[in-house]
Write an enzyme that holds these catalytic residues in place. Structure first.
Site, PDB file in Angstrom:
ATOM      1  CG  ASP A 141      -8.125  -6.449  -3.059  1.00 35.24           C
ATOM      2  OD1 ASP A 141      -8.717  -7.393  -3.597  1.00 35.24           O
ATOM      3  OD2 ASP A 141      -8.706  -5.394  -2.709  1.00 35.24           O
ATOM      4  CE1 TYR A 178     -11.048   0.139  -3.712  1.00 35.52           C
ATOM      5  CE2 TYR A 178      -9.094  -1.239  -3.736  1.00 35.52           C
ATOM      6  CZ  TYR A 178     -10.406  -1.034  -3.378  1.00 35.52           C
ATOM      7  OH  TYR A 178     -11.067  -2.015  -2.671  1.00 35.52           O
ATOM      8  CE  LYS A 210     -11.718  -5.471  -4.678  1.00 32.22           C
ATOM      9  NZ  LYS A 210     -10.684  -4.522  -4.262  1.00 32.22           N
ATOM     10  CG  HIS A 212     -15.853  -2.616  -6.123  1.00 31.62           C
ATOM     11  ND1 HIS A 212     -14.744  -1.864  -6.438  1.00 31.62           N
ATOM     12  CD2 HIS A 212     -15.832  -2.718  -4.779  1.00 31.62           C
ATOM     13  CE1 HIS A 212     -14.103  -1.539  -5.325  1.00 31.62           C
ATOM     14  NE2 HIS A 212     -14.746  -2.047  -4.303  1.00 31.62           N
TER      15      HIS A 212
HETATM   16  P1  NDP Z   1      -7.761  -2.337   7.144  1.00 29.96           P
HETATM   17  O1  NDP Z   1      -8.577  -3.105   8.117  1.00 29.96           O
HETATM   18  O2  NDP Z   1      -6.755  -3.048   6.344  1.00 29.96           O
HETATM   19  O3  NDP Z   1      -7.087  -1.141   7.926  1.00 29.96           O
HETATM   20  C1  NDP Z   1      -6.280  -0.172   7.325  1.00 29.96           C
HETATM   21  C2  NDP Z   1      -5.998   0.914   8.358  1.00 29.96           C
HETATM   22  O4  NDP Z   1      -5.372   0.332   9.501  1.00 29.96           O
HETATM   23  C3  NDP Z   1      -5.100   1.987   7.848  1.00 29.96           C
HETATM   24  O5  NDP Z   1      -5.508   3.190   8.456  1.00 29.96           O
HETATM   25  C4  NDP Z   1      -3.718   1.572   8.350  1.00 29.96           C
HETATM   26  O6  NDP Z   1      -2.913   2.692   8.582  1.00 29.96           O
HETATM   27  C5  NDP Z   1      -4.074   0.888   9.660  1.00 29.96           C
HETATM   28  N1  NDP Z   1      -3.169  -0.238   9.963  1.00 29.96           N
HETATM   29  C6  NDP Z   1      -2.657  -1.128   9.091  1.00 29.96           C
HETATM   30  N2  NDP Z   1      -1.875  -2.015   9.714  1.00 29.96           N
HETATM   31  C7  NDP Z   1      -1.894  -1.685  11.014  1.00 29.96           C
HETATM   32  C8  NDP Z   1      -1.252  -2.224  12.148  1.00 29.96           C
HETATM   33  N3  NDP Z   1      -0.460  -3.286  12.063  1.00 29.96           N
HETATM   34  N4  NDP Z   1      -1.462  -1.622  13.353  1.00 29.96           N
HETATM   35  C9  NDP Z   1      -2.272  -0.538  13.437  1.00 29.96           C
HETATM   36  N5  NDP Z   1      -2.900   0.019  12.405  1.00 29.96           N
HETATM   37  C10 NDP Z   1      -2.718  -0.546  11.192  1.00 29.96           C
HETATM   38  O7  NDP Z   1      -8.861  -1.561   6.247  1.00 29.96           O
HETATM   39  P2  NDP Z   1      -9.178  -1.213   4.734  1.00 29.96           P
HETATM   40  O8  NDP Z   1     -10.531  -0.629   4.823  1.00 29.96           O
HETATM   41  O9  NDP Z   1      -8.110  -0.460   4.070  1.00 29.96           O
HETATM   42  O10 NDP Z   1      -9.328  -2.618   4.016  1.00 29.96           O
HETATM   43  C11 NDP Z   1      -8.242  -3.337   3.518  1.00 29.96           C
HETATM   44  C12 NDP Z   1      -8.370  -3.615   2.042  1.00 29.96           C
HETATM   45  O11 NDP Z   1      -9.587  -4.294   1.746  1.00 29.96           O
HETATM   46  C13 NDP Z   1      -8.448  -2.350   1.182  1.00 29.96           C
HETATM   47  O12 NDP Z   1      -7.201  -1.722   1.050  1.00 29.96           O
HETATM   48  C14 NDP Z   1      -9.006  -2.918  -0.083  1.00 29.96           C
HETATM   49  O13 NDP Z   1      -7.998  -3.583  -0.812  1.00 29.96           O
HETATM   50  C15 NDP Z   1     -10.045  -3.903   0.460  1.00 29.96           C
HETATM   51  N6  NDP Z   1     -11.381  -3.270   0.574  1.00 29.96           N
HETATM   52  C16 NDP Z   1     -12.360  -3.702  -0.291  1.00 29.96           C
HETATM   53  C17 NDP Z   1     -13.621  -3.178  -0.243  1.00 29.96           C
HETATM   54  C18 NDP Z   1     -14.638  -3.692  -1.185  1.00 29.96           C
HETATM   55  O14 NDP Z   1     -15.723  -3.077  -1.279  1.00 29.96           O
HETATM   56  N7  NDP Z   1     -14.396  -4.755  -1.889  1.00 29.96           N
HETATM   57  C19 NDP Z   1     -13.993  -2.123   0.703  1.00 29.96           C
HETATM   58  C20 NDP Z   1     -12.925  -1.754   1.599  1.00 29.96           C
HETATM   59  C21 NDP Z   1     -11.679  -2.319   1.522  1.00 29.96           C
HETATM   60  P3  NDP Z   1      -1.631   3.120   7.682  1.00 29.96           P
HETATM   61  O15 NDP Z   1      -1.956   2.834   6.243  1.00 29.96           O
HETATM   62  O16 NDP Z   1      -1.539   4.574   7.962  1.00 29.96           O
HETATM   63  O17 NDP Z   1      -0.456   2.349   8.176  1.00 29.96           O
END
Ligand code: NDP
Length: 270
Positions: free
Chosen positions: A44, A49, A74, A107
């Protein structure tokens, strides 16, 4: 891997790899390689991004065939406002080094979204996109598309996690046959130490993140966890070998505060 079937019979892997805030040069290629090696087949990304090229590099290095991948991008807000959806789509294809998308989303519901949706429908009908949808749409935005007599989106990607379960929006989408995708499915990692999660994790010999992802799957959401940490990329995919019982689900449901981490779609100005 578990799949959901969209209204048009397209199969979508229910755990996708999110790449928001993943740097195009220093992180995206390696993270995508790690994810594909782990078994993820759904990525995704989004034009905004600014890592579509990095994602394409990772895909190329992995050797995974394009036809085995479910690739989402998006259309960004400026393009929606400026009536530039078709060009923005072509630009994404170029950066992603592909000639079609599995899923393309608007988006945010910014001004001009009805016209942009018409453009996406045309691309879909031309066969350039396997499935089209929207992101961050509330019920009243979806109603606007309906009132314009347009195809109902196949997908709505929204902020969704145990703290923000959005029951009314989910009911609406279910009635309309719109598959929900959860962004920030792990609450950006901020609330995984809530006792409900850690207790259930201990009971199943899993981690809190795995329990939260399992809650999404059992609730029927496609979940898009993001990580650039190899062991977490793997952890977030090891969610197909256990299940939650009714008691676990009720405990997680009780975590809801209905507070958002991200912006409210009715209040955005970007
Ligand atoms: P997430 O809920 O996926 O959380 C990501 C964070 O959690 C990062 O800091 C990561 O750290 C940490 N993390 C990941 N796995 C673990 C784990 N197993 N244990 C502990 N911490 C963990 O949040 P996002 O906001 O990134 O959302 C995910 C995806 O959703 C985005 O990447 C995007 O593709 C989509 N999105 C879409 C939006 C929209 O407007 N359509 C808006 C926001 C997100 P690290 O990377 O350091 O491991």
């Amino acid at each position: 891997m578990q799949y959901a079937t969209l209204r048009n019979n397209v199969q979508i892997p229910m755990v996708g790899f999110g790449v928001w805030q993943v740097d195009n040069d220093t992180e995206a290629p390696a993270a995508v390689v790690e994810a594909l090696k782990t078994g993820y087949r759904h990525i995704d990304t989004a034009a905004i991004y600014k890592n579509e090229e990095g994602v394409a590099k990772g895909i190329a290095v992995s050797g995974v065939k394009r036809s085995d991948l479910f690739l989402t991008s998006k259309i960004w807000n400026d393009d929606i406002r400026e009536g530039n959806t078709k060009q923005a789509f072509e630009d994404s294809l170029k950066r992603l080094e592909t000639d079609y998308l599995d899923l393309c989303l608007l988006h945010w519901p910014v001004e001009g979204f009805v016209e942009a949706w018409k453009d996406l429908i045309e691309l879909y009908e031309e066969g350039k996109i396997k499935a089209i949808g929207v992101s961050n749409f509330k019920e009243h935005h979806l109603e606007e598309l309906k009132e314009a007599g347009l195809m109902v989106p196949l997908i709505n990607q929204v902020e969704l996690h145990p703290q923000l379960p959005q029951p009314d929006l989910l009911d609406y989408c279910q009635d309309e046959g719109i598959q929900i995708e959860a962004w920030s499915p792990l609450m950006q990692g901020k609330f995984l130490d809530i006792p409900a999660f850690t207790e259930i994790a201990e009971k199943h010999g899993k981690t809190a993140a795995q329990v939260v992802l399992r809650w999404h799957l059992e609730s029927g959401h496609v979940a898009l966890p993001k990580s650039v940490t190899p062991h977490r990329i793997r952890e977030n995919f090891e969610v197909f070998d256990f299940s939650l019982d009714a008691d676990d689900m009720a405990k997680i449901d009780a975590v809801a505060t209905h507070e958002r981490i991200g912006p409210d779609p009715d209040e955005i100005d970007f």
